[in-house]
Each structure stands twice: as structure tokens, then as C-alpha cells.
Design a protein around this motif. Structure first.
Motif, PDB file in Angstrom:
ATOM      1  N   TRP A  84       0.831  -1.198   0.000  1.00  0.00           N
ATOM      2  CA  TRP A  84       0.000   0.000   0.000  1.00  0.00           C
ATOM      3  C   TRP A  84       0.868   1.251   0.000  1.00  0.00           C
ATOM      4  N   ALA A  85       0.312   2.335  -0.472  1.00  0.00           N
ATOM      5  CA  ALA A  85       1.035   3.603  -0.485  1.00  0.00           C
ATOM      6  C   ALA A  85       0.027   4.745  -0.442  1.00  0.00           C
ATOM      7  N   GLY A 104       3.804   7.705   2.219  1.00  0.00           N
ATOM      8  CA  GLY A 104       3.692   6.718   3.281  1.00  0.00           C
ATOM      9  C   GLY A 104       3.334   5.386   2.676  1.00  0.00           C
ATOM     10  N   GLY A 105       3.537   4.295   3.433  1.00  0.00           N
ATOM     11  CA  GLY A 105       3.180   2.984   2.924  1.00  0.00           C
ATOM     12  C   GLY A 105       4.300   1.982   3.030  1.00  0.00           C
ATOM     13  N   THR A 106       4.207   0.915   2.235  1.00  0.00           N
ATOM     14  CA  THR A 106       5.231  -0.123   2.241  1.00  0.00           C
ATOM     15  C   THR A 106       6.475   0.292   1.458  1.00  0.00           C
ATOM     16  N   TYR A 107       6.420   1.423   0.806  1.00  0.00           N
ATOM     17  CA  TYR A 107       7.618   2.037   0.224  1.00  0.00           C
ATOM     18  C   TYR A 107       7.421   3.539   0.248  1.00  0.00           C
ATOM     19  N   LEU A 108       8.477   4.291   0.060  1.00  0.00           N
ATOM     20  CA  LEU A 108       8.415   5.747   0.092  1.00  0.00           C
ATOM     21  C   LEU A 108       9.095   6.322  -1.149  1.00  0.00           C
ATOM     22  N   GLY A 109       8.642   7.493  -1.563  1.00  0.00           N
ATOM     23  CA  GLY A 109       9.287   8.169  -2.681  1.00  0.00           C
ATOM     24  C   GLY A 109       8.672   7.779  -4.008  1.00  0.00           C
ATOM     25  N   THR A 110       9.371   8.129  -5.084  1.00  0.00           N
ATOM     26  CA  THR A 110       8.918   7.812  -6.438  1.00  0.00           C
ATOM     27  C   THR A 110       9.571   6.518  -6.889  1.00  0.00           C
ATOM     28  N   ASP A 111       8.770   5.497  -7.149  1.00  0.00           N
ATOM     29  CA  ASP A 111       9.280   4.192  -7.569  1.00  0.00           C
ATOM     30  C   ASP A 111       8.263   3.585  -8.517  1.00  0.00           C
TER      31      ASP A 111
END
Length: 470
Positions: A84-85, A104-111
Motif C-alpha cells: 500500500w502507499a 507513506g506505505g510499504t515504500y516511500l518516494g517515487t518508484d
């Protein structure tokens, strides 16, 4: 205009409510009506790539606030992963998972593939996303690896969409066929490029789980490179255990390939993890055009454990009916005196110490890279704790001493052992369990996902652009 229409609709509905309710609705809508109206206008569109090796964009439009996006998918082990993000909508009220910044979430930033690699236990999705999302993710009936489901929590309600992303490149880019019974104990799958760009053929040898690299061979064929996936243990019509493999059988598969093409084709062997050991040994006994070693070891390891193969000290490889000496599965290391007995020593560090302390064992179990006179590309993660960067450095140093051909070491910054795979999914070995990932583990997955995108350009260049070694 939209807000005016919403107000009119809400005021029409107000006439049906009691006077008490009407006092709330005079300013617009009741909370439930307001949320429903704002959610109904939200749209989800999927811009899928051609395969798992390409990015897939999830685009949400007509937003008025931050949104939380949850993605569920299946794994090879039959488990369910959820990621989630949270995103902030842009000035046009849109979010693109390909380019928007996850706050926020299971990853951060631009991916561009963050939602795909960062999944964990669906029950670990935060409660603020709503019980509905977590329950639906758990009950979603699909079991296909190519199926995905996305939920968007708009802050006013939840909208969802199911979609699929095909794993394989388009069939129009290659033709596939098998060579049944071409050589004993080895399965041969050929992927011929529709628009071939080189006379080199990539021959792929998989790792310790025995899985053939058909998906990767098809991807290389879609890039214009004829490719072959060899199954040599743990598959139908192959020995169940790695220790039962006669490498001469794998060597004979190359004879079958030469016969199939009826011309001199140049073979580049791509060995992954334990398959890199076999690749080097094959290059030492037959003429090839180059080696690509992904996450390799510098010394032969012991046999592989599986349901069919019990742990043993049996060597992993046999050549001409003679076992090839390997580092034993159980070994003891004399730690330096200055090392605290309470300090943890991981297996890889212990192995390096063992090889440094036991010179005879190190020499007897060496992968014969010194006998390889062709170009070599070694790809390794900086934080590989299975094979290890020191092992890759040993291989390169030995090859440079013995050969005038090119040795190239490609170190993938921050990456682990899980660097060979498509962009949109983690390697199968990483999906056999469904952990609740902490920030450190998620950061590692992010680095591995980045590495899995980077290595294909290196492999493609080695196969197509490289000049012949003189």
C-alpha cells in the motif's frame, strides 16, 4: 459546476428526510451522501506493460484529497501479498503510481514498481485503510500470478479494480520449442527471436531450486537474442538432486544445440547462483563465446537440500563420474582471538574465514575460472549474503591472471542475492513466505528491484555489443 450539482442533488434528497436531518443538509450533503458523491466520480485505469519486465502504471483521476492505494497479488507458493502507499493528488486531481511520490506505505518516494515489489502479509495492512479492503484482499478468489487487484481509499469511500499483466513478452517477438530427448537428463527449451540481432545464443542455467529460466530466455528472445533454457535437475525427466547431475550430460546439450541450428552458433552461458558454478565448469571443458555469472560463488558448494534430497556432504557436481570437490556443508572456523565470542558470525563470513585458513581446501574446491579464456561478466549485489561480493572479486582476480580476455565486475549498489528476475515481481525464493516486512527489509527489496532493472542492459550489451576476444 460539479460542486453545484452535488449540492442540488443533496438538497433534493433532503426533502425526504426529517426536519432534524434537513438542518444538516441545508449546507450541502449529509456526510454519507457527500462521501458517496465524491467517490462515484473517481476512476481507475491500468496502463499495463508488455510483460513483467515492463512497468505498469495505475492511474487514479478525479480526486480531491490524498488517497491510499492497496495492491494485492499472488505468489508462486500460493500465498497472497498486499502492498500500500499514500499519495497526494496533483493539481488535476490525479495520481500515477509510476511517477507520483509515495508519502507513506510499504515504500516511500517515487518508484515506478514500488507497489509490486513491496508486498507483505495482507493482514498487516493498516487498519485505517478499512476492514473492507483487508477482508476483500484475503477473500479475493484469484490464484493466478498474472492477476492483481487494486483498491483506492479516497478518504470518502473505496473503489476497486481487478487487472492482469501478462508475465511473458509478446508471442510475436519469439518462437519457442523444446528438444525432447535430445540429450539424457537435460531438458532443452529454445526461444528464437523474431528479429535476431546477433549470432550469439544465450544459454541459461538456473540456481539451487532447479527451476529452468524459461521466462528470462523468452525475454532475451524478445530483445532479439536467441536463447536457451536448460533444465538439469529437479524437473521432469531430470535427476531429482543436484548431486546426481553428471555435468557431461549438460555439456552434451550444447552438441544438440549445434546440431539443431546446423551452423556454428556462438554460445554465451548465463549461470545464476549455483548455475554459475556449472557455467564455469562447462566453459573449462568446452569452447564457448563468453560467460555471464550472476551472484556466483568462487568455490564449489555442497549439495542442495530439497524435499527429494536430504542434507548431505555429497559434492554438488559430478564430471565424468568423478565427484567435484566442494566445501563441506558443516564446517568449523577458528575465529581470530580479538573476535568477541558473543559477536554473531554469519555463514558467509565464516565460509570466507574457512577458505582463508584452509589453503588446501580452498585450492581443491575452486571454481576453475582460471581455465576460462573467454570474456567474463560477473554481476553481484553489494550485500549478497548467499554468494558474496568477496567471492565475485576472487573470480575476477583469478580470471584476469589467467586470461587476456575482458573481465568485468558489475557490483549492484545495495543489492542482495535476489537480483535476477523481472521488474514487477520479487524472485520466487523471496515469496515462499509472507513476512511482515520492517523498514530495513523493505529498503532491501527496493534496492533489489532497482538492481533487477539494471542488469538486463548489462546482459544485453555483453551479448550484442561486445567485440570478440582476441
Amino acid at each position: 459546476m460539479l460542486s453545484l450539482l452535488l449540492r442540488i442533488n443533496c438538497l433534493r434528497a433532503a426533502a425526504e428526510f426529517s426536519a432534524a436531518a434537513f438542518s444538516i443538509l441545508l449546507i450541502g450533503c449529509s456526510p454519507n451522501q457527500h462521501d458517496e458523491a465524491l467517490t462515484q466520480g473517481v476512476s481507475i485505469s491500468i496502463q499495463a506493460g508488455d510483460s513483467w519486465f515492463d512497468e505498469t502504471d495505475i492511474v487514479i483521476k478525479n480526486l480531491r484529497t490524498n488517497v491510499v492505494v492497496t495492491l494485492a497479488r499472488n505468489t508462486v507458493s500460493g500465498a497472497r501479498l498486499c502492498s500500500w502507499a499514500e499519495f497526494a493528488a496533483d493539481d488535476r486531481g490525479s495520481v500515477s503510481t509510476l511517477s507520483s511520490f509515495a508519502i507513506g506505505g510499504t515504500y516511500l518516494g517515487t518508484d515506478d514498481s514500488g507497489l509490486f515489489w513491496s508486498g507483505g502479509d495482507c493482514q498487516a495492512v493498516p487498519a485505517r485503510l478499512g476492514k473492507t479492503v483487508r477482508q476483500e484482499a484475503d477473500r479475493w478468489p484469484s490464484k493466478e500470478l498474472t492477476d492483481f487487484k487494486v483498491w483506492v481509499d479516497t478518504g470518502h469511500g473505496i473503489v476497486s479494480k481487478e487487472f492482469s499483466v501478462r508475465a511473458w513478452p509478446g508471442a510475436e517477438t519469439y518462437q519457442s520449442k523444446q528438444l525432447p530427448e535430445a540429450t539424457p537428463n537435460v531438458g532443452i527449451s529454445i526461444y528464437e527471436a523474431a528479429n535476431r540481432r546477433t549470432d550469439r545464443v544465450a544459454v541459461l542455467l538456473g540456481g539451487s531450486d532447479g527451476s529452468p529460466n524459461d521466462l528470462f530466455a523468452a525475454y532475451l528472445a524478445s530483445l532479439g537474442i536467441d536463447s536457451v533454457s536448460l533444465a538439469y535437475f529437479g524437473q521432469a525427466q531430470t535427476p531429482p538432486c543436484l548431486s546426481e547431475i553428471e555435468l557431461r550430460d549438460v555439456d552434451h546439450a550444447f552438441d544438440a544445440l549445434q546440431k539443431y541450428w546446423k551452423s556454428e552458433r556462438r554460445f554465451v552461458v548465463v549461470g545464476v547462483s549455483r548455475g554459475a558454478e556449472a557455467a564455469v565448469q562447462l566453459a573449462a571443458i568446452r569452447s564457448i563465446d563468453g560467460l555471464i555469472l550472476v551472484a556466483p560463488r568462487s568455490n564449489f558448494g555442497p549439495s542442495v537440500t530439497s524435499d527429494a534430497c536430504r542434507p548431505s556432504e555429497a559434492p554438488a557436481w559430478v564430471l565424468d563420474e568423478e565427484p567435484i570437490a566442494s566445501v563441506p556443508r558443516t564446517f568449523k572456523v577458528q575465529l581470530p582471538q580479538e573476535t568477541s565470542p558473543l559477536a554473531p558470525v554469519d555463514t558467509l563470513s565464516a565460509l570466507e574465514l574457512l577458505l582463508d585458513q584452509d589453503r588446501d581446501l580452498e585450492l581443491r574446491t575452486r571454481v576453475p575460472i582460471g581455465s576460462v579464456t573467454e570474456d567474463v561478466l560477473v554481476i553481484v549485489g553489494e550485500f549478497d549474503r548467499v554468494s558474496g561480493l568477496p567471492a565475485a572479486q576472487r573470480l575476477i582476480a583469478r580470471h584476469r591472471l589467467a586470461s587476456a580476455c575482458v573481465s568485468r565486475l558489475r557490483i549492484l549498489e545495495g543489492a542482495s542475492h535476489a537480483v535476477f528476475g523481472p521488474h514487477l515481481v520479487a524472485p520466487a525464493a523471496a515469496e515462499t513466505t509472507v513476512p511482515i516486512l520492517d523498514r530495513t527489509q523493505l529498503a532491501q527489496r527496493a534496492r533489489d528491484a532497482k538492481a533487477r532493472k539494471e542488469i538486463w542492459a548489462d546482459i544485453e550489451s555483453f551479448l550484442i555489443d561486445r567485440t570478440d576476444c582476441q
